[in-house]
Design a protein around this motif. Structure first.
Motif, mmCIF file in Angstrom:
data_model
loop_
_atom_site.group_PDB
_atom_site.id
_atom_site.type_symbol
_atom_site.label_atom_id
_atom_site.label_comp_id
_atom_site.label_asym_id
_atom_site.label_seq_id
_atom_site.Cartn_x
_atom_site.Cartn_y
_atom_site.Cartn_z
ATOM 1 N N LYS A 73 0.560 -1.322 0.023
ATOM 2 C CA LYS A 73 -0.109 0.047 -0.195
ATOM 3 C C LYS A 73 0.802 1.299 0.054
ATOM 4 N N PHE A 74 0.440 2.437 -0.675
ATOM 5 C CA PHE A 74 1.486 3.550 -0.581
ATOM 6 C C PHE A 74 0.596 4.506 0.031
ATOM 7 N N VAL A 75 0.988 5.300 0.819
ATOM 8 C CA VAL A 75 0.586 6.583 1.694
ATOM 9 C C VAL A 75 1.459 7.749 1.597
ATOM 10 N N GLU A 76 0.804 8.690 1.049
ATOM 11 C CA GLU A 76 1.944 9.948 1.074
ATOM 12 C C GLU A 76 2.035 10.909 2.100
ATOM 13 N N GLN A 77 3.116 11.153 2.417
ATOM 14 C CA GLN A 77 3.625 12.284 3.407
ATOM 15 C C GLN A 77 3.617 13.452 2.470
ATOM 16 N N LYS A 78 2.510 14.277 2.598
ATOM 17 C CA LYS A 78 2.414 15.486 1.967
ATOM 18 C C LYS A 78 3.507 16.556 2.390
ATOM 19 N N LYS A 79 3.676 16.533 3.435
ATOM 20 C CA LYS A 79 4.654 17.707 4.009
ATOM 21 C C LYS A 79 5.908 16.721 4.593
ATOM 22 N N GLN A 80 6.935 17.418 4.340
ATOM 23 C CA GLN A 80 8.379 16.671 4.915
ATOM 24 C C GLN A 80 8.638 17.031 6.425
ATOM 25 N N LEU A 81 7.810 16.610 7.252
ATOM 26 C CA LEU A 81 7.875 16.881 8.573
ATOM 27 C C LEU A 81 8.802 15.921 9.494
ATOM 28 N N GLY A 82 9.400 15.378 9.138
ATOM 29 C CA GLY A 82 10.196 14.038 9.695
ATOM 30 C C GLY A 82 9.828 12.692 9.888
ATOM 31 N N THR A 83 10.671 11.989 10.175
ATOM 32 C CA THR A 83 10.173 10.616 10.211
ATOM 33 C C THR A 83 9.336 10.182 11.471
ATOM 34 N N GLY A 84 9.042 10.944 12.459
ATOM 35 C CA GLY A 84 8.065 10.864 13.681
ATOM 36 C C GLY A 84 6.581 11.082 12.842
ATOM 37 N N HIS A 85 6.621 12.102 12.206
ATOM 38 C CA HIS A 85 5.370 12.431 11.486
ATOM 39 C C HIS A 85 5.088 11.478 10.524
ATOM 40 N N ALA A 86 6.134 10.862 9.715
ATOM 41 C CA ALA A 86 5.947 9.882 8.497
ATOM 42 C C ALA A 86 5.316 8.800 9.379
ATOM 43 N N VAL A 87 5.752 8.125 10.325
ATOM 44 C CA VAL A 87 4.943 7.172 11.158
ATOM 45 C C VAL A 87 3.645 7.456 11.550
ATOM 46 N N SER A 88 3.456 8.583 12.199
ATOM 47 C CA SER A 88 2.093 8.933 12.829
ATOM 48 C C SER A 88 0.883 9.131 11.958
ATOM 49 N N ILE A 89 1.204 9.184 10.560
ATOM 50 C CA ILE A 89 -0.087 9.310 9.625
ATOM 51 C C ILE A 89 -0.330 7.975 9.393
ATOM 52 N N LEU A 90 0.331 6.871 9.779
ATOM 53 C CA LEU A 90 -0.201 5.465 9.570
ATOM 54 C C LEU A 90 -1.081 4.919 10.954
ATOM 55 N N LYS A 91 -1.394 5.827 11.673
ATOM 56 C CA LYS A 91 -2.004 5.382 12.970
ATOM 57 C C LYS A 91 -3.240 4.418 12.723
ATOM 58 N N ASN A 92 -3.870 4.588 11.601
ATOM 59 C CA ASN A 92 -5.267 3.700 11.316
ATOM 60 C C ASN A 92 -4.938 2.702 10.399
ATOM 61 N N ARG A 93 -3.916 2.356 10.033
ATOM 62 C CA ARG A 93 -3.285 1.344 8.940
ATOM 63 C C ARG A 93 -2.535 0.427 9.741
ATOM 64 N N ILE A 94 -1.877 0.596 10.960
ATOM 65 C CA ILE A 94 -1.460 -0.436 11.614
ATOM 66 C C ILE A 94 -2.361 -1.242 12.519
ATOM 67 N N LYS A 95 -2.011 -2.598 12.604
ATOM 68 C CA LYS A 95 -3.046 -3.281 13.072
ATOM 69 C C LYS A 95 -2.420 -3.716 14.456
ATOM 70 N N TYR A 184 9.264 16.477 13.404
ATOM 71 C CA TYR A 184 8.931 15.477 14.737
ATOM 72 C C TYR A 184 9.724 14.291 14.408
ATOM 73 N N GLU A 185 10.783 13.997 15.442
ATOM 74 C CA GLU A 185 11.754 13.118 15.509
ATOM 75 C C GLU A 185 11.137 11.762 16.043
ATOM 76 N N LEU A 186 11.299 10.768 15.204
ATOM 77 C CA LEU A 186 11.044 9.436 15.821
ATOM 78 C C LEU A 186 11.760 8.921 17.025
ATOM 79 N N THR A 187 13.219 9.371 17.119
ATOM 80 C CA THR A 187 13.692 8.898 18.225
ATOM 81 C C THR A 187 13.231 9.544 19.595
ATOM 82 N N ASP A 188 12.659 10.584 19.465
ATOM 83 C CA ASP A 188 11.985 11.158 20.752
ATOM 84 C C ASP A 188 10.667 10.261 21.189
ATOM 85 N N ALA A 189 9.998 9.864 20.232
ATOM 86 C CA ALA A 189 9.225 8.627 20.583
ATOM 87 C C ALA A 189 9.696 7.377 21.002
#
Length: 343
Positions: A73-95, A184-189
Motif C-alpha cells: 500500500k502507498f501512503v503519501e507524506q504530503k509535508k516533509q515533517l520528519g520520520t516521526g510525522h511519517a510514522v504518525s500518519i499510519l495510525k489507522n493502518r497499523i494493526k 517531529y523526530e522518531l527518536t523522541d518517541a
C-alpha cells in the motif's frame, strides 16, 4: 506482520544523484535499494506500507511494474515533517506489531528476522564516524538512550533505523514536539517507549547506511563481495576491476572500484576510479581518485577516505580531467579540467 518503509524524503545529501530519482531507486550492485529491502522482508511481512513523497510516482510505477503481485500500500507524506510525522500518519493502518525501516538504507534478511523476534527492538552497529548518526547507549542489550548526532563522543554504537514496534508508538508520537530543525523526530518517541518498556538492541549482521553518494560505493563492494557485476546487454571492450556495470552499457576504457549505471558509455582511453557514473552518461577522459578527498555537502566540507567523481544522469563529458571529489549535476555538458562541482 506488517512492515513500513519510509521513502518520502528528498535526500539532499546524496545530490546530484537524487535530483533525477528518489534515493530508493538508486542502484547498488545492479539492484535498486528498494529491491534489496523488499527481498529482505520477504517471508516476514505479509503487508508492506510504503510512505512516499518526493518523486512518488517514480516509486509507485517501479513497484507496480516490478512487483505486480506484491501486497503493498502507498501512503503519501504530503509535508516533509520528519520520520516521526511519517510514522504518525499510519495510525489507522497499523494493526499491531510491525517492522519499520528506512527506504534509503540497505538491510539484510537476517537482520529483519532478528528484529522481528522481539516486541520492541532496534538494529544497531558500530561506526567509525558515530557523530553522523543517532548514537545508541545500551546495557545488557537493552536500549538506554539515543542521542542524535552528538558533538562529543558518547559511543561508537549507532542506530541503523530498523525497528520493531506495536501501536504504542503512536501514543508516544502524540507527545512529540517539533525539534530545532522543525521536524517531529522518531527518536523522541522511542525514548518515551524505552522509559517503561525494554527495547532490545540487535547487533547488525549486514546493514549499509546510504547517507552520502560515496556510501553507495561501500555498499556496492560489500554486496557483490568485490566481484564484478555486469548488467544485461552490456559490452565490455576495456578493463573492469572490482566494479558494477549496469545494463546496456558500452565500456571501452578502464573502470576500477566504481558504479556505472544503465545506458552509460565509457569511451576508449578513459579511466574511471572510485566513481559513480549515472544513467545515460557519455564519458571520455579521466576521473581518478585520491585519498582524504574534500567534498562539499549542503555547504559543509566532508573528508572522504577515497573518492573519484560523482556524475549524475544524462551528462556528456568530452575530453575531461575531473579532479577527485567533484560532483556533476544532471544534464550538463562538460569539457576540459573540472576542479569544482558543476551545478
Amino acid at each position: 506482520m506488517q512492515a513500513v518503509i519510509l521513502a518520502a524524503g528528498k535526500s539532499t545529501r546524496t545530490y546530484p544523484l537524487t535530483l533525477t530519482k528518489p534515493k530508493p531507486l538508486l542502484k547498488v550492485s545492479n539492484k535498486t535499494i528498494i529491491e534489496w529491502n523488499l527481498e529482505a522482508l520477504k517471508g516476514t511481512a505479509e503487508e508492506i506500507i510504503l510512505v512516499v513523497g518526493y518523486k512518488k510516482n517514480m516509486i509507485k510505477d517501479f513497484i507496480k511494474k516490478k512487483y505486480p503481485d506484491l501486497n503493498i500500500k502507498f501512503v503519501e507524506q504530503k509535508k516533509q515533517l520528519g520520520t516521526g510525522h511519517a510514522v504518525s500518519i499510519l495510525k489507522n493502518r497499523i494493526k499491531n506489531r510491525f517492522i519499520l525501516l528506512m527506504g534509503d538504507n540497505i538491510y539484510s534478511k537476517k537482520d529483519v528476522n532478528e528484529i522481528a523476534k522481539h516486541k520492541y527492538s532496534i538494529l544497531v552497529k558500530k561506526a567509525k564516524n558515530p557523530e553522523l548518526f543517532g548514537v545508541v547507549t545500551e546495557k545488557n542489550n537493552i536500549l538506554v538512550d539515543i542521542i542524535e548526532k552528538p558533538k562529543k563522543f558518547v559511543s561508537d554504537l549507532v542506530s541503523c533505523a530498523l525497528y520493531c514496534f506495536d501501536k504504542k508508538i503512536f501514543d508516544a508520537l502524540e507527545n512529540v514536539k517539533k525539534s530545532e530543525r522543525g521536524e517531529y523526530e522518531l527518536t523522541d518517541a522511542i525514548k518515551q517507549i524505552s522509559k517503561n518498556n525494554d527495547i532490545y538492541c540487535v547487533k547488525s549482521m549486514s546493514c549499509f547506511q546510504i547517507g552520502f553518494p560515496w556510501d553507495l560505493l561501500n555498499a556496492d563492494i560489500g554486496l557483490r563481495n568485490r566481484k564484478n557485476i555486469i548488467g544485461k546487454n552490456s559490452k565490455i571492450y576495456g578493463n573492469v576491476e572490482n566494479s558494477s556495470i549496469g545494463t546496456n552499457c558500452i565500456i571501452n576504457g578502464t573502470i576500477r572500484n566504481s558504479i556505472i549505471m544503465d545506458d552509460a558509455i565509457i569511451d576508449k582511453g578513459s579511466i574511471v576510479e572510485d566513481s559513480i557514473i549515472g544513467e545515460n552518461v557519455y564519458f571520455k577522459g579521466t576521473a581518478k581518485s585520491s585519498e582524504n578527498v574534500k567534498s562539499v555537502i549542503k555547504g559543509k566540507k566532508i573528508i572522504v577516505d577515497r573518492l573519484g567523481a560523482v556524475i549524475s544522469d544524462n551528462v556528456k563529458a568530452e575530453n575531461v580531467i575531473i579532479n577527485a571529489g567533484c560532483k556533476i549535476w544532471p544534464n550538463k555538458t562538460i569539457k576540459g579540467e573540472i576542479d569544482h562541482d558543476i551545478e
